[in-house]
Design a protein around this motif. Structure first.
Motif, PDB file in Angstrom:
ATOM      1  N   LYS A 244       0.832  -1.203   0.000  1.00  0.00           N
ATOM      2  CA  LYS A 244       0.000   0.000   0.000  1.00  0.00           C
ATOM      3  C   LYS A 244       0.867   1.255   0.000  1.00  0.00           C
ATOM      4  O   LYS A 244       0.594   2.220  -0.733  1.00  0.00           O
ATOM      5  CB  LYS A 244      -0.922  -0.010   1.219  1.00  0.00           C
ATOM      6  N   LYS A 245       1.934   1.246   0.810  1.00  0.00           N
ATOM      7  CA  LYS A 245       2.814   2.405   0.870  1.00  0.00           C
ATOM      8  C   LYS A 245       3.582   2.580  -0.434  1.00  0.00           C
ATOM      9  O   LYS A 245       3.858   3.709  -0.853  1.00  0.00           O
ATOM     10  CB  LYS A 245       3.781   2.256   2.043  1.00  0.00           C
ATOM     11  N   SER A 248       1.072   4.314  -2.857  1.00  0.00           N
ATOM     12  CA  SER A 248       0.788   5.716  -2.538  1.00  0.00           C
ATOM     13  C   SER A 248       2.021   6.594  -2.749  1.00  0.00           C
ATOM     14  O   SER A 248       1.907   7.733  -3.211  1.00  0.00           O
ATOM     15  CB  SER A 248       0.283   5.831  -1.092  1.00  0.00           C
ATOM     16  N   GLN A 251       2.603   7.176  -6.545  1.00  0.00           N
ATOM     17  CA  GLN A 251       1.630   8.139  -7.058  1.00  0.00           C
ATOM     18  C   GLN A 251       1.977   9.559  -6.608  1.00  0.00           C
ATOM     19  O   GLN A 251       1.925  10.508  -7.394  1.00  0.00           O
ATOM     20  CB  GLN A 251       0.227   7.773  -6.582  1.00  0.00           C
ATOM     21  N   TRP A 252       2.365   9.689  -5.340  1.00  0.00           N
ATOM     22  CA  TRP A 252       2.710  11.001  -4.806  1.00  0.00           C
ATOM     23  C   TRP A 252       3.947  11.576  -5.503  1.00  0.00           C
ATOM     24  O   TRP A 252       3.996  12.780  -5.821  1.00  0.00           O
ATOM     25  CB  TRP A 252       2.950  10.879  -3.301  1.00  0.00           C
TER      26      TRP A 252
END
Length: 610
Positions: A244-245, A248, A251-252
């Motif tokens: 999950k990290k 994210s 994407q960031w």
């Protein structure tokens, strides 16, 4: 024509095929030993030239060299690189069609191959053994040999079966190679691969071009962005603990203007292969990944490896950071970590169903990793000493050497923390203990009547971040522990008594504010920075390399490394003879690409004259 008919000695092959004037370190000694038919265990840092230690003997000795590699996805690139050098190489794995497999098998039987790459599970199949028994084999090279260590960070069960090579091919030399192995892992490699009589060559673990920096985790994304400032055009890897990290963070980073791609085991094999291919073949791509990514990555111009979460051991950290700077140019290994990382790692160890002995080993490895994070002296010294390697007191290139950390007498602060934990019943977590110390008026404080404690508000002079730093370091030093079976409550360890009683002074790192210059890099004879007046030619050389890479469908570094282009930039060769003096250019690459690069340099010289 087989390359073995053209070259006789290892030095001939080094000069003519690989384009290097002389051997480095223990290379020549290792190669001569294997050519003589001896088994070998080779420990050499990433970028130190391990692959030549089996490639050159395979070209000198009669027969084909069998290279056992753990990752199918990397075999294509390794074979491409060899073929660009004029070496007859191929691989056998599940990505080939039946017709392609048969063609490679026929080439093998006909003695047309110099090198054959196979995965361990493929090698152990009965039909593969039958095929190899019909061939003349020069050697077996077991790459990433630390994968055989059952207590290691990259254990792969298929490696356990490779000990049968000794029984089935007793006269064929075997060489096991790795960049990461402490003494225990070295012994395990020798025992499990039946290499008890092997000659051991340990070249040291230092990667002097890598700058190590570790910071306290406060605002990880902002800290990462600060680190990446001025690195928009560099390739790198960012490691995260969870899928999950990874998603994210990738994407960031894209939202911040970087080209970032996720990589973890939850993605389809096709998407992972696509992202890896882009990383290898394009410039300035950042891979955000779990530990599922990286083993055997040959990309030489990875300029940084960043960790947003704590690795579980120094071995894992060394292996992962070693993917930076394979070309020898300045590179960075950067990490942030905090108390939550310690708790998470301890929880993972506690939830493990492994034996008590295994858990103890894992705990010792984690303690060593935490020691590296909290040390106030040279990090390189701690890292190298862990592997039994010699190191100076100061390397002058890690964060602690460049910006010596400030320490402070935290004896009184530690007493306040320990007393607050004891008086509140040793069942509350970090947030609540900090609230007690700072005198915060919270519902939980009032609910438990903790505003009546004698320690309530005695730490208002230290910030929340400062108290978290103190608590983290007390946990790392073994003065406190986290109740993993309860609700992560802080509990006192017996070792805290001398500090609590005032019998022992305690000095801690002062790390409320930690800054790391984004471009404070070590200078070397190989400059990674190109002067403005040379930028046009540099861009033209890189464009030529990219065009040829696309034409031959290989990553740009397979054509030439950046270090080779930088040497061209400096010496400006204008003939084949002059180009052949450049490091990394052998006969095959001179024939394939020499004219293209000479034309670029000549056109640039003519433009300067005009």
């Amino acid at each position: 024509m087989n390359s073995k008919t053209l070259h006789k000695t290892p030095l001939d092959i080094l000069n003519s095929i690989f384009g290097y004037p002389s051997f480095r370190g223990h290379q020549e000694e290792i190669i001569d030993s294997i050519v003589a038919g001896n088994d070998a265990l080779v420990l050499m840092p990433t970028g130190g030239g391990k692959s030549m230690c089996y490639q050159i003997p395979a070209l000198v000795r009669d027969g084909v060299g069998i290279i056992i590699s753990p990752l199918i996805a990397l075999m294509q690139d390794q074979v491409d690189a060899m073929q660009q050098l004029g070496v007859h190489a191929a691989f056998l794995n599940s990505t080939l069609t039946v017709m392609e497999q048969r063609r490679v098998e026929q080439q093998l039987q006909d003695g047309q191959l110099d090198l054959l790459y196979v995965a361990p599970e493929r090698l152990l199949q009965q039909n593969t053994f039958q095929l190899l028994s019909q061939c003349e084999i020069a050697l077996f090279a077991i790459d990433e040999a630390h994968c055989v260590a059952q207590w290691g960070h990259d254990f792969r069960a298929d490696y356990l079966g490779l000990g049968v090579l000794h029984d089935n091919f007793p006269d064929v030399p075997r060489v096991a190679l790795t960049a990461t192995a402490d003494s225990r892992t070295q012994n395990e490699i020798q025992q499990r691969l039946t290499l008890t009589d092997a000659h051991c060559f340990i070249s040291g673990f230092d990667r002097p071009n890598i700058r190590y920096a570790i910071a306290n985790k406060t605002a990880p994304k902002k800290q990462l962005l600060s680190f990446l400032r001025n690195r928009l055009h560099e390739a790198g890897i960012v490691y995260c603990l969870s899928r999950k990290k990874v998603e994210s963070t990738a994407q960031w980073l894209c939202e911040q203007g970087y080209t970032a791609l996720p990589y973890h085991a939850g993605l389809s094999s096709e998407l992972r292969a696509y992202h890896q291919s882009r990383f290898l073949r394009e410039d300035a791509v950042i891979i955000v990944a779990t530990i599922a990514f990286g083993m055997g990555i040959d990309k030489p111009d990875v300029r940084f490896v960043a960790h947003l979460d704590l690795p579980k051991s120094i071995e894992a950290y060394y292996q992962e950071t070693g993917r930076a700077g394979r070309d020898g140019l300045p590179s960075d290994a950067w990490m942030v970590y905090g108390l939550q990382d310690v708790v998470r790692m301890q929880q993972m160890q506690g939830e493990s169903t492994a034996s008590d002995q295994f858990k103890r080993t894992e705990r010792h490895k984690l303690d060593a990793m935490l020691g590296l994070c909290e040390v106030t002296s040279c990090r390189r010294q701690v890292l190298l000493n862990y592997f039994g390697d010699q190191a100076p007191d100061q390397c002058g290139y890690c964060d602690n050497c460049q910006i010596p950390p400030e320490t402070w007498d935290a004896s009184e602060a530690a007493q306040k923390v320990l007393s607050s934990i004891y008086r509140s019943g040793q069942r509350f977590g970090v947030v609540h203990i900090v609230d007690i110390l700072r005198g915060s008026d919270t519902e939980k404080i009032r609910q438990h009547g903790h505003q009546q404690l004698s320690t309530y508000g005695i730490g208002s002079d230290i910030s929340e971040v400062g108290w978290r730093s103190v608590i983290r370091q007390l946990v790392v030093r073994g003065l406190l522990k986290v109740d993993l079976e309860g609700y992560s409550g802080l509990q006192l360890e017996d070792s805290c008594r001398p500090v609590l009683r005032g019998e022992q002074r305690l000095f801690l790192r002062k790390d409320e504010v930690v800054s790391f210059p984004s471009k404070q890099r070590k200078r070397s004879s190989k400059k990674s920075d190109v002067l403005p007046e040379h930028q046009q030619l540099w861009d033209a050389l890189r464009a030529c390399r990219k065009r040829l890479a696309d034409e031959f469908n290989v990553p740009p570094y397979v054509i030439f490394h950046d270090a080779t282009l930088l040497e061209m930039l400096e010496s400006r060769p204008m003939s084949s003879m002059e180009l052949l003096t450049i490091t990394g250019i052998g006969d095959s690459k001179l024939d394939r690409y020499g004219r293209d690069f000479i034309d670029v340099i000549c056109r640039h010289a003519e433009a300067d004259v005009l």
